[in-house]
Design a protein around this motif. Structure first.
Motif, PDB file in Angstrom:
ATOM      1  N   HIS A 185      11.747   6.514   0.991  1.00 16.25           N
ATOM      2  CA  HIS A 185      11.603   5.123   1.423  1.00 16.25           C
ATOM      3  C   HIS A 185      11.298   4.214   0.240  1.00 16.25           C
ATOM      4  O   HIS A 185      11.859   3.121   0.109  1.00 16.25           O
ATOM      5  N   GLU A 186      10.433   4.677  -0.653  1.00 13.87           N
ATOM      6  CA  GLU A 186      10.094   3.882  -1.833  1.00 13.87           C
ATOM      7  C   GLU A 186      11.301   3.723  -2.736  1.00 13.87           C
ATOM      8  O   GLU A 186      11.552   2.642  -3.288  1.00 13.87           O
ATOM      9  N   SER A 195       8.585  -1.682   4.898  1.00 15.59           N
ATOM     10  CA  SER A 195       7.385  -0.863   5.055  1.00 15.59           C
ATOM     11  C   SER A 195       7.179  -0.024   3.806  1.00 15.59           C
ATOM     12  O   SER A 195       8.138   0.463   3.206  1.00 15.59           O
ATOM     13  N   ARG A 219       4.334   2.935   2.033  1.00 12.08           N
ATOM     14  CA  ARG A 219       3.127   3.756   2.140  1.00 12.08           C
ATOM     15  C   ARG A 219       2.386   3.755   0.812  1.00 12.08           C
ATOM     16  O   ARG A 219       2.954   4.019  -0.246  1.00 12.08           O
ATOM     17  N   ASN A 243      -2.760   6.960   2.119  1.00 11.41           N
ATOM     18  CA  ASN A 243      -2.646   7.319   3.542  1.00 11.41           C
ATOM     19  C   ASN A 243      -2.443   6.108   4.441  1.00 11.41           C
ATOM     20  O   ASN A 243      -2.612   6.195   5.648  1.00 11.41           O
ATOM     21  N   ARG A 244      -2.088   4.967   3.849  1.00  7.12           N
ATOM     22  CA  ARG A 244      -1.925   3.739   4.640  1.00  7.12           C
ATOM     23  C   ARG A 244      -0.518   3.185   4.474  1.00  7.12           C
ATOM     24  O   ARG A 244       0.042   3.216   3.383  1.00  7.12           O
ATOM     25  N   ARG A 245       0.035   2.679   5.566  1.00  5.29           N
ATOM     26  CA  ARG A 245       1.352   2.060   5.514  1.00  5.29           C
ATOM     27  C   ARG A 245       1.200   0.543   5.601  1.00  5.29           C
ATOM     28  O   ARG A 245       0.499   0.032   6.458  1.00  5.29           O
ATOM     29  N   THR A 264      -6.570   0.230   0.701  1.00  2.78           N
ATOM     30  CA  THR A 264      -6.313   1.592   1.181  1.00  2.78           C
ATOM     31  C   THR A 264      -7.548   2.461   0.988  1.00  2.78           C
ATOM     32  O   THR A 264      -7.974   3.179   1.887  1.00  2.78           O
ATOM     33  N   ASN A 302      -0.469  -7.843   7.094  1.00  2.82           N
ATOM     34  CA  ASN A 302      -1.237  -6.618   7.285  1.00  2.82           C
ATOM     35  C   ASN A 302      -2.646  -6.854   7.810  1.00  2.82           C
ATOM     36  O   ASN A 302      -3.413  -5.901   7.956  1.00  2.82           O
TER      37      ASN A 302
END
Length: 307
Positions: free
Chosen positions: A24-25, A45, A47, A50-52, A102, A129
């Motif tokens: 995705h990145e 989106s 990540r 551990n946070r999106r 995060t 966010n």
């Protein structure tokens, strides 16, 4: 969309998939290299740890990823051992903001950024966010309150190499020059009240000395951890950079701070290295430092590999 998908596929370096970068990145990074980002306003989106996060695409600007994943591990350690305000000097498009929120979502964050495109982008990142306890100041920090010139060296509107230090990049031409406000941090109490700072991060392309001189009173009072990037001098011929670097080292010694270089294993945090001075070098992997109050050094280093 077929054309867009084809462009993303062709521009993506798929060889990095096996080196730890998520698909995705990679897609977001490839998409940023196309011209589609200049005409579309999208929400993507990303990540971080551990946070999106939902990340906006605005004016050709998109937070494609965290280029310094070692910072996640380092901040986990530092924020666990400190309290108080996190001051981010040189927000750019919110890379450090995303890491802080995060690792420590409830930590009060205050960021400074003179580039209006970056400021607009970060405000939207915060809104999308629902990030709490964030204060964004659309200005640079300096040794005095002033109007300064911000030189951009790339056409990318969120140029991360932009500097308020005149002729900082003598080998490059200035593409755009902005007039921006700057404040002395020690003067901000009249606007915000007392500021109890715990960590300061500087990424200011050569202006580290000016920022530090402008917050000397706060540093003496609060004794925060100071994280900073100090770009290489490369050669003794680069007299301006060398002079500023040596003055910065002297200022840190006067304030009673120890200088430690961030060690990395690829893109991972590998510990801290005691260094007596920065020296003359040209290694961009040796540009990140943590400055610790000498009286708190042992406590702050507990649990971190120090060499």
């Amino acid at each position: 969309m077929d054309v867009c998908a084809r462009a993303v596929f062709e521009l993506t370096d798929w060889s990095k998939w096996d080196k730890g970068a998520g698909m995705h990145e990679l897609l977001i990074r490839a998409f940023r290299r196309t011209r589609f980002v200049e005409v579309l306003n999208l929400k993507l989106s990303l990540r971080v740890g551990n946070r999106r996060f939902r990340v906006p695409v605005m004016c050709g600007v998109v937070l494609a990823g965290i280029d310094e994943p070692w910072m996640i591990e380092l901040l986990k350690h530092l924020l666990k051992h400190t309290s108080g305000l996190f001051v981010d000097v040189g927000i750019n498009i919110g890379q450090t903001l995303a890491v802080v929120k995060t690792v420590a979502p409830s930590r009060h964050y205050m960021g400074f950024e003179p580039n209006p495109v970056c400021v607009s982008y970060v405000h939207e990142l915060i809104r999308l966010n629902g990030l709490a306890d964030c204060t964004i100041v659309p200005a640079a920090l300096h040794r005095e309150d002033a109007l300064l010139k911000l030189d951009l060296y790339h056409t990318y509107p969120a140029d991360g190499t932009a500097s308020i230090v005149e002729n900082f990049r003598k080998d490059r031409s200035v593409v755009q020059r902005l007039i921006v406000p700057a404040y002395r941090f020690d003067n901000l109490g009249k606007y915000f009240g007392p500021l109890d700072i715990g960590v300061v991060k500087m990424d200011v392309e050569g202006a580290e000395l000016d920022v530090l001189k402008g917050m000397r009173t706060a540093v003496e009072k609060n004794r925060p951890v100071i994280m900073m990037e100090v770009l290489p001098v490369y050669s003794s011929v680069n007299e301006d950079r060398l002079r500023r670097q040596e003055e910065l080292e002297g200022e840190l010694r006067t304030l009673g701070y120890a200088l430690l270089r961030v060690r990395k294993d690829g893109r991972r945090f590998a510990g801290l290295e005691n260094v007596p001075y920065i020296g003359i070098h040209g290694d961009l992997t040796r540009c990140d430092y943590v400055c610790l109050p000498r009286e708190r050094r042992e406590n702050l280093c507990a649990g971190a590999a120090v060499g």
